[in-house]
Write a protein that holds these residues in place. Structure first.
Motif, PDB file in Angstrom:
ATOM      1  N   ASN A   1     -16.461 -29.814 -56.539  1.00 48.44           N
ATOM      2  CA  ASN A   1     -17.184 -29.062 -55.515  1.00 48.44           C
ATOM      3  C   ASN A   1     -18.537 -28.645 -56.065  1.00 48.44           C
ATOM      4  OD1 ASN A   1     -15.140 -29.183 -53.685  1.00 48.44           O
ATOM      5  ND2 ASN A   1     -14.684 -27.007 -53.650  1.00 48.44           N
TER       6      ASN A   1
ATOM      7  N   GLU B   1     -17.021 -27.489 -61.837  1.00 45.62           N
ATOM      8  CA  GLU B   1     -18.029 -27.775 -60.807  1.00 45.62           C
ATOM      9  C   GLU B   1     -18.262 -29.276 -60.616  1.00 45.62           C
ATOM     10  OE1 GLU B   1     -21.526 -25.402 -61.324  1.00 45.62           O
ATOM     11  OE2 GLU B   1     -20.400 -23.674 -62.034  1.00 45.62           O
TER      12      GLU B   1
ATOM     13  N   GLY C   1     -16.915 -24.649 -47.109  1.00 51.64           N
ATOM     14  CA  GLY C   1     -15.460 -24.490 -47.061  1.00 51.64           C
ATOM     15  C   GLY C   1     -15.045 -23.138 -46.503  1.00 51.64           C
TER      16      GLY C   1
ATOM     17  N   ASN D   1     -20.552 -26.772 -51.140  1.00 47.82           N
ATOM     18  CA  ASN D   1     -19.183 -27.033 -50.697  1.00 47.82           C
ATOM     19  C   ASN D   1     -18.388 -25.739 -50.551  1.00 47.82           C
ATOM     20  OD1 ASN D   1     -19.192 -29.914 -52.808  1.00 47.82           O
ATOM     21  ND2 ASN D   1     -19.273 -29.911 -50.578  1.00 47.82           N
ATOM     22  N   VAL D   2     -18.608 -24.817 -51.478  1.00 46.40           N
ATOM     23  CA  VAL D   2     -17.917 -23.527 -51.412  1.00 46.40           C
ATOM     24  C   VAL D   2     -18.301 -22.794 -50.127  1.00 46.40           C
ATOM     25  CG1 VAL D   2     -17.659 -21.258 -52.506  1.00 46.40           C
ATOM     26  CG2 VAL D   2     -17.707 -23.322 -53.921  1.00 46.40           C
TER      27      VAL D   2
ATOM     28  N   VAL E   1     -10.791 -23.333 -52.227  1.00 43.24           N
ATOM     29  CA  VAL E   1     -12.145 -23.879 -52.404  1.00 43.24           C
ATOM     30  C   VAL E   1     -12.738 -23.430 -53.730  1.00 43.24           C
ATOM     31  CG1 VAL E   1     -14.505 -23.798 -51.536  1.00 43.24           C
ATOM     32  CG2 VAL E   1     -12.625 -24.104 -49.943  1.00 43.24           C
TER      33      VAL E   1
ATOM     34  N   GLN F   1     -11.030 -25.121 -56.740  1.00 40.58           N
ATOM     35  CA  GLN F   1     -11.471 -26.502 -56.928  1.00 40.58           C
ATOM     36  C   GLN F   1     -12.868 -26.562 -57.528  1.00 40.58           C
ATOM     37  OE1 GLN F   1      -9.990 -29.791 -54.353  1.00 40.58           O
ATOM     38  NE2 GLN F   1     -12.084 -29.783 -53.572  1.00 40.58           N
ATOM     39  N   PHE F   2     -13.699 -25.585 -57.191  1.00 35.26           N
ATOM     40  CA  PHE F   2     -15.053 -25.509 -57.730  1.00 35.26           C
ATOM     41  C   PHE F   2     -15.040 -25.139 -59.210  1.00 35.26           C
ATOM     42  CE2 PHE F   2     -18.870 -22.694 -58.377  1.00 35.26           C
ATOM     43  CZ  PHE F   2     -19.826 -23.695 -58.363  1.00 35.26           C
TER      44      PHE F   2
END
Length: 287
Positions: free
Chosen positions: A54, A51, A62, A58-59, A42, A45-46
């Motif tokens: 995500n 950013e 997740g 979302n973080v 997670v 991906q952020f």
């Protein structure tokens, strides 16, 4: 379906481990590795998408979903602690021995290490592109923070210690309340509420450090980052901050849970007594 079932049952009979301690240790290792695999994925991906894929919410979501799922998977074995602070709490509640506590800490940290390694392999190419092949702890292209926590310039080590005590206290306050049998929360709901708790903590206290609130979650990936080339700075950064998310959660975990127990949990009436009291009040009203 029956043939498939027979195959699975036959396999179970052959490989099933009957030593509860070994089963619980395997569960803690597996759950913690899976938690970090999800969680660091997670974060990767952020950060690595700048950013764009995500957002901060979302973080948090997740990590919360990851925790809930991992607790669910091991709810019938170890219970899915995945956190030495939670395991220490269980020692004080007489639900875990000191021997098991130290063994849990080892396998939880090892699981966090392995989960970090797996996430690193998945995102290896993107990490190299993002950092231009460099392994930096700080700066514009730093990637060490994908794995473990590093305080911002605004935060003192004293502030970081308070942050970790507070965040873990909130975690174990909710854990203690959720597992309190007098609250009557069904067992199948526990994983969901643990995940909601983590999401709430992330939304409330994620600014300073990203809420590690877990010695194994922070130390295992930090050791991994050290071994893959980030070097001793992962430990020396910010005046040797690294020990704070290892020690402070253990203290905060006890403060949070026992505050709940002393101020609330100990005063909840037993369900049967509550029913009797209600009937007495009804009789008095009719009287």
């Amino acid at each position: 379906m029956s043939k498939v079932k027979d195959v699975l049952e036959n396999l179970r009979e052959k490989i099933q481990i009957h030593n509860p301690r070994i089963v619980n240790l395997l569960s803690e290792f597996y759950a913690t590795a899976l938690l970090l695999f999800f969680g660091i994925g997670v974060v990767c991906q952020f950060v690595l998408s700048h950013e764009k894929l995500n957002t901060w919410i979302n973080v948090n979501v997740g990590w919360g979903f990851a925790l809930g799922l991992c607790v669910l998977l091991t709810s019938k074995t170890s219970g899915g602690h995945m956190n030495p602070a939670v395991s220490l709490l269980m020692v004080t509640l007489k639900r875990l021995s000191w021997t098991d506590f130290f063994l849990y800490c080892i396998v939880q940290t090892l699981g966090a290490f392995v989960g970090s390694a797996l996430a690193y392999v998945v995102y290896l190419d993107k990490i190299a592109e993002y950092s231009h092949g460099l392994k930096l702890v700080s700066g514009a292209n730093a990637t060490a923070g994908l794995f473990t926590s590093f305080p911002g310039a605004h935060l003192s080590n004293c502030g970081a210690f308070i942050d970790q005590v507070a965040g873990t206290a909130v975690l174990t306050t909710c854990v203690a309340g959720i597992i309190d049998k007098r609250n009557g929360v069904p067992g199948w709901v526990h994983p969901i509420l643990f995940g909601v708790t983590l999401i709430t903590i992330g939304n409330s206290f994620g600014m300073n450090l990203g809420y590690p609130i877990n010695p194994a979650r922070d130390l295992g990936p930090r050791i991994f980052a050290y071994l893959i080339g980030y070097g001793g700075e992962v430990f020396s950064f910010h005046n040797y901050y690294f020990w704070i998310p290892v020690i402070a959660p253990l203290i905060g975990g006890l403060i949070g849970a026992w505050t709940y127990i002393l101020l609330v949990g100990s005063h909840i009436p037993d369900p049967d007594k509550h029913v009797v009291a209600e009937k007495d009040e009804e009789l008095q009203a009719l009287g």
